[in-house]
Design a protein around this motif. Structure first.
Motif, mmCIF file in Angstrom:
data_model
loop_
_atom_site.group_PDB
_atom_site.id
_atom_site.type_symbol
_atom_site.label_atom_id
_atom_site.label_comp_id
_atom_site.label_asym_id
_atom_site.label_seq_id
_atom_site.Cartn_x
_atom_site.Cartn_y
_atom_site.Cartn_z
ATOM 1 N N ILE A 96 1.889 -10.894 -0.804
ATOM 2 C CA ILE A 96 1.438 -10.179 0.392
ATOM 3 C C ILE A 96 2.080 -8.796 0.403
ATOM 4 O O ILE A 96 3.154 -8.601 -0.154
ATOM 5 C CB ILE A 96 1.785 -10.933 1.707
ATOM 6 N N GLN A 97 1.375 -7.850 1.025
ATOM 7 C CA GLN A 97 1.929 -6.498 1.096
ATOM 8 C C GLN A 97 1.547 -5.833 2.410
ATOM 9 O O GLN A 97 0.683 -6.324 3.141
ATOM 10 C CB GLN A 97 1.443 -5.652 -0.087
ATOM 11 N N LYS A 98 2.211 -4.720 2.669
ATOM 12 C CA LYS A 98 1.974 -3.929 3.877
ATOM 13 C C LYS A 98 0.484 -3.755 4.123
ATOM 14 O O LYS A 98 -0.262 -3.385 3.201
ATOM 15 C CB LYS A 98 2.628 -2.557 3.713
ATOM 16 N N GLU A 149 -1.135 4.801 3.726
ATOM 17 C CA GLU A 149 0.104 4.013 3.815
ATOM 18 C C GLU A 149 -0.148 2.514 3.944
ATOM 19 O O GLU A 149 0.699 1.714 3.568
ATOM 20 C CB GLU A 149 0.951 4.491 5.005
ATOM 21 N N PHE A 150 -1.308 2.148 4.511
ATOM 22 C CA PHE A 150 -1.588 0.718 4.715
ATOM 23 C C PHE A 150 -2.612 0.174 3.711
ATOM 24 O O PHE A 150 -2.993 -0.979 3.787
ATOM 25 C CB PHE A 150 -2.056 0.471 6.158
ATOM 26 N N HIS A 151 -3.073 1.046 2.776
ATOM 27 C CA HIS A 151 -3.908 0.619 1.645
ATOM 28 C C HIS A 151 -5.312 0.166 2.036
ATOM 29 O O HIS A 151 -5.952 -0.556 1.280
ATOM 30 C CB HIS A 151 -3.235 -0.518 0.846
ATOM 31 N N GLY A 166 6.749 -3.055 3.475
ATOM 32 C CA GLY A 166 7.242 -3.740 2.280
ATOM 33 C C GLY A 166 6.256 -4.736 1.681
ATOM 34 O O GLY A 166 5.066 -4.722 1.972
ATOM 35 N N GLU A 167 6.787 -5.601 0.825
ATOM 36 C CA GLU A 167 5.929 -6.589 0.158
ATOM 37 C C GLU A 167 6.754 -7.794 -0.258
ATOM 38 O O GLU A 167 7.978 -7.763 -0.239
ATOM 39 C CB GLU A 167 5.255 -5.962 -1.063
ATOM 40 N N GLY A 221 11.046 -11.652 -0.577
ATOM 41 C CA GLY A 221 10.750 -10.235 -0.759
ATOM 42 C C GLY A 221 11.550 -9.372 0.191
ATOM 43 O O GLY A 221 12.564 -9.806 0.758
ATOM 44 N N ASN A 222 11.079 -8.141 0.312
ATOM 45 C CA ASN A 222 11.672 -7.207 1.271
ATOM 46 C C ASN A 222 10.545 -6.661 2.118
ATOM 47 O O ASN A 222 9.755 -5.829 1.658
ATOM 48 C CB ASN A 222 12.398 -6.073 0.541
ATOM 49 N N MET A 223 10.444 -7.147 3.319
ATOM 50 C CA MET A 223 9.298 -6.762 4.143
ATOM 51 C C MET A 223 9.555 -7.070 5.612
ATOM 52 O O MET A 223 10.454 -7.839 5.947
ATOM 53 C CB MET A 223 8.028 -7.480 3.674
#
Ligand code: ZN
Length: 312
Positions: free
Chosen positions: A284-286, A23-25, A275-276, A303-305
């Motif tokens: 940037i991302q989760k 989930e967190f890559h 989100g990202e 974004g949506n994060m």
């Protein structure tokens, strides 16, 4: 150097799971990944600076103090103050307690004590954690520990996404299975383990520290309920202060579309927890962790994060 991106350090523990990869890559093997040290200058997991070969957060702290609004003397004499982790507890963590600065200095070779706080990112239905105990005197505490009366002694608290918990030194605590959270803490790795459910690691029980635990546990305990802060329902696109103590301030920022933040502190740690999007045009991302340095004045998020931020 207005933004510093960090390469997290991943840790395996018997209670860990697979969410930090899935989930967190994070690029890490194994099915017992317990912790991501996202912003850390601690010797047990010093983050590399992305894009700066050979530099770690601790080396940058000493070489470039101005990025943190510090003098060379200040960063030579003091370690980087905070440590930010993402924790995936597939199973219960051991029951533990941390010393304060005074006790740690004397008993742990001058180390800092550990005050920490938790922001619950996700949890299973009926998840709970341990916070506080029922003993009214140290004698009663010692007696209940000796008799293994853990069910009676430990206070359990139900948890939901968005709960925030402050864990002062001397507070008996344990993250329960099924909880994922972001931890902001003093830069310290001093933990006294009180009880480990009789589990084995490589065929052996993990070390317990009963005497030191009893030394530092606050009796009677502060009520668990008084440690919980519900952070749901805060305004979007604003930096919302969740908690303020002598060691840190922690904020949450939910970006929906666009958010502009005027930086009010010399430097600030940030972690994307959902989100990202972008910060000042950088994707940037989760799972990403970065520091806004003194060279950055305005941060524009698109974004949506959701981000969690902290300052010393
Ligand atoms: Zn702890």
């Amino acid at each position: 150097m207005d933004l510093i991106f960090l390469e997290p350090v991943l840790k395996h523990y018997i209670w860990g799971g697979t969410k930090l990869r899935e989930e967190f890559h994070y690029n890490v093997d194994g099915d017992n990944i317990g912790e991501c040290w996202g912003v850390s200058a601690h010797k047990n997991g010093d983050c590399n600076i992305l894009g700066m070969e050979g530099e770690t957060l601790s080396s940058l702290w000493r070489k470039r103090p101005e990025l943190f609004g510090k003098s060379a003397e200040e960063t030579a004499e003091n370690v980087f103050p905070l440590l930010i982790k993402v924790i995936d507890a597939k199973n219960n963590l051991s029951i533990q307690v941390h010393p304060d600065d005074t006790y740690a200095k004397i008993h742990e070779n001058g180390s800092l004590g550990k005050t920490e706080c938790w922001y619950v990112l996700d949890c299973e239905e009926n998840a709970e954690l341990v916070l506080g105990h029922t003993a009214t005197t140290k004698e009663e505490l010692q007696h209940m520990i000796a008799e293994n009366k853990w069910e009676e002694l430990l206070q359990k608290i139900p948890v939901k996404k968005g709960d925030f918990f402050q864990i002062d030194p001397g507070t008996v605590h344990a993250i329960g299975g099924g909880i994922t959270l972001l931890e902001t803490q003093q830069n310290s790795d001093i933990t006294y383990r009180l009880y480990d459910y009789g589990r084995l690691q490589n065929g052996l029980p993990r070390e317990l520290h009963i005497e030191k635990s009893v030394d530092v546990i606050t009796v009677p305990a502060v009520s668990g309920a008084s440690c919980i802060i519900d952070t749901n329902g805060k305004p979007v696109n604003a930096l919302n202060l969740l908690y303020d103590c002598p060691y840190y301030k922690v904020f949450a920022l939910q970006v929906e579309g666009k958010a502009t933040i005027q930086k009010e502190y010399p430097y600030m740690m940030m972690s994307v927890v959902e989100g990202e999007g972008e910060i000042n045009g950088v994707s940037i991302q989760k799972g990403e962790h970065f520091i806004l340095t003194t060279e950055l004045e305005i941060a524009e998020f698109v974004g949506n994060m959701t981000l969690v931020a902290s300052v010393e």
